[in-house]
Enzyme design. Structure first.
Site, PDB file in Angstrom:
ATOM      1  N   ASP A 192      -8.242  -5.366   7.261  1.00  0.00           N
ATOM      2  CA  ASP A 192      -8.889  -6.152   6.213  1.00  0.00           C
ATOM      3  C   ASP A 192      -9.788  -7.240   6.796  1.00  0.00           C
ATOM      4  O   ASP A 192     -10.873  -7.500   6.271  1.00  0.00           O
ATOM      5  CB  ASP A 192      -7.845  -6.787   5.296  1.00  0.00           C
ATOM      6  CG  ASP A 192      -7.349  -5.828   4.228  1.00  0.00           C
ATOM      7  OD1 ASP A 192      -8.172  -5.334   3.451  1.00  0.00           O
ATOM      8  OD2 ASP A 192      -6.142  -5.557   4.182  1.00  0.00           O
ATOM      9  N   GLU A 202      -6.412 -12.426   6.468  1.00  0.00           N
ATOM     10  CA  GLU A 202      -7.147 -11.168   6.526  1.00  0.00           C
ATOM     11  C   GLU A 202      -8.492 -11.224   5.811  1.00  0.00           C
ATOM     12  O   GLU A 202      -8.984 -10.199   5.316  1.00  0.00           O
ATOM     13  CB  GLU A 202      -6.288 -10.025   5.980  1.00  0.00           C
ATOM     14  CG  GLU A 202      -5.533 -10.327   4.714  1.00  0.00           C
ATOM     15  CD  GLU A 202      -4.537  -9.236   4.359  1.00  0.00           C
ATOM     16  OE1 GLU A 202      -4.622  -8.121   4.899  1.00  0.00           O
ATOM     17  OE2 GLU A 202      -3.651  -9.505   3.530  1.00  0.00           O
ATOM     18  N   ARG A 215       6.914  -6.550   3.037  1.00  0.00           N
ATOM     19  CA  ARG A 215       5.599  -7.027   2.628  1.00  0.00           C
ATOM     20  C   ARG A 215       5.474  -6.874   1.120  1.00  0.00           C
ATOM     21  O   ARG A 215       5.688  -5.793   0.571  1.00  0.00           O
ATOM     22  CB  ARG A 215       4.466  -6.270   3.314  1.00  0.00           C
ATOM     23  CG  ARG A 215       3.101  -6.794   2.820  1.00  0.00           C
ATOM     24  CD  ARG A 215       1.954  -6.452   3.707  1.00  0.00           C
ATOM     25  NE  ARG A 215       1.539  -5.058   3.596  1.00  0.00           N
ATOM     26  CZ  ARG A 215       0.359  -4.603   4.044  1.00  0.00           C
ATOM     27  NH1 ARG A 215      -0.495  -5.440   4.618  1.00  0.00           N
ATOM     28  NH2 ARG A 215       0.058  -3.332   3.938  1.00  0.00           N
ATOM     29  N   HIS A 266       0.818  -1.212   0.000  1.00  0.00           N
ATOM     30  CA  HIS A 266       0.000   0.000   0.000  1.00  0.00           C
ATOM     31  C   HIS A 266       0.855   1.266   0.000  1.00  0.00           C
ATOM     32  O   HIS A 266       0.464   2.284   0.583  1.00  0.00           O
ATOM     33  CB  HIS A 266      -0.924   0.009   1.218  1.00  0.00           C
ATOM     34  CG  HIS A 266      -2.001  -1.032   1.169  1.00  0.00           C
ATOM     35  ND1 HIS A 266      -2.998  -1.030   0.223  1.00  0.00           N
ATOM     36  CD2 HIS A 266      -2.232  -2.114   1.949  1.00  0.00           C
ATOM     37  CE1 HIS A 266      -3.807  -2.060   0.421  1.00  0.00           C
ATOM     38  NE2 HIS A 266      -3.360  -2.738   1.463  1.00  0.00           N
ATOM     39  N   ASP A 294      15.531 -10.953  -3.999  1.00  0.00           N
ATOM     40  CA  ASP A 294      16.884 -10.667  -4.477  1.00  0.00           C
ATOM     41  C   ASP A 294      17.530  -9.486  -3.755  1.00  0.00           C
ATOM     42  O   ASP A 294      18.756  -9.335  -3.774  1.00  0.00           O
ATOM     43  CB  ASP A 294      16.866 -10.398  -5.983  1.00  0.00           C
ATOM     44  CG  ASP A 294      16.708 -11.662  -6.811  1.00  0.00           C
ATOM     45  OD1 ASP A 294      16.928 -12.765  -6.263  1.00  0.00           O
ATOM     46  OD2 ASP A 294      16.363 -11.550  -8.005  1.00  0.00           O
TER      47      ASP A 294
END
Length: 246
Positions: free
Chosen positions: A167, A141, A63, A37, A77
């Site tokens: 959520d 969620e 995240r 987000h 990576d």
């Protein structure tokens, strides 16, 4: 990352790596860098991880924007210690998330000598063994995810569950109603699933009040606060202090 039981982390969303560095300078066990987000690009995430790595006692968790193997590969990576995968609703999706973090033959992660392998210096050992050290944390969620929590927790390679309170409460039709019986029942179900599987369960609280309210429900670890709430609340306190003396 080691076992998350009893650990406390914090959350970073702002696109300045110094914020992540500042967060890691406190006694937090880990810092979550959010790319679901936020506008953070790969270069910024890499710099955030460097800032976190400056404190050797703090782990860096990223995240992902979604449970997508291409996005997961590119973030891995960069060399995080853990990965937080949003909106996992079934054991199959959890297995997909784990598989995206593992090199063949265990998974389908593409092989590259990137920062995670010290730019090739540790390439062979990283591909053979070290990539397994990345913790895989999946988010519960939705109501569907709660129903499948026991199966998700039992997936080999899932190191922890993470309840997304906003959520989840929205999915249950009780957004931000932290004491609603439906929300509390869902939390209990997920915690029981984690306990049965020997997998820690955590969540996020953005204010001291929410941290205490959610933390009292039996979670194993917590993400305590976020950079933007610290900024907003700090501004409010400073403004109120100034207005009191003027």
């Amino acid at each position: 990352m080691d076992d998350l039981h009893g650990t406390v982390g914090t959350w970073v969303s702002l696109a300045d790596p110094s914020v992540a560095e500042i967060a890691a300078g406190e006694a937090f066990d880990f810092v979550v860098v959010d790319t679901e987000h936020t506008p953070l690009g790969l270069e910024t995430v890499a710099d955030c991880l460097r800032g976190i790595d400056a404190d050797n006692d703090t782990a860096g968790v990223v995240r992902t924007p979604w449970n997508d193997p291409v996005r997961i590969k590119r973030l891995l990576d960069l060399g995080p210690d853990g990965l937080l995968v949003p909106m996992v609703e079934s054991a199959a999706e959890a297995r997909g998330a784990v598989g995206a973090t593992r090199y063949p033959p265990e998974g389908d992660r593409g092989v590259a000598a990137a920062r995670a392998a010290d730019y090739g210096r540790n390439f062979e050992s990283y591909v053979r063994e070290d990539h397994r050290d990345v913790s895989v944390i999946v988010q519960i969620e939705s109501e569907t995810a709660v129903d499948n929590a026991a199966d998700i927790a039992a997936v080999d390679g899932v190191d922890a569950l993470f309840v997304g309170p906003a959520d989840l409460s929205a999915s249950l039709g009780v957004f931000a109603e932290w004491t609603d019986p439906a929300f509390l029942g869902a939390i209990e179900t997920v915690i029981d699933a984690g306990e049965s599987a020997g997998v820690p369960v955590g969540t996020l609280g953005t204010t001291p009040e929410q941290i205490q309210a959610l933390g009292s429900l039996g979670f194993d670890y917590m993400v305590a606060g976020a950079d933007f709430t610290h900024l907003v609340e700090g501004q409010k306190r400073s403004l109120e202090a100034a207005e009191d003396v003027l």
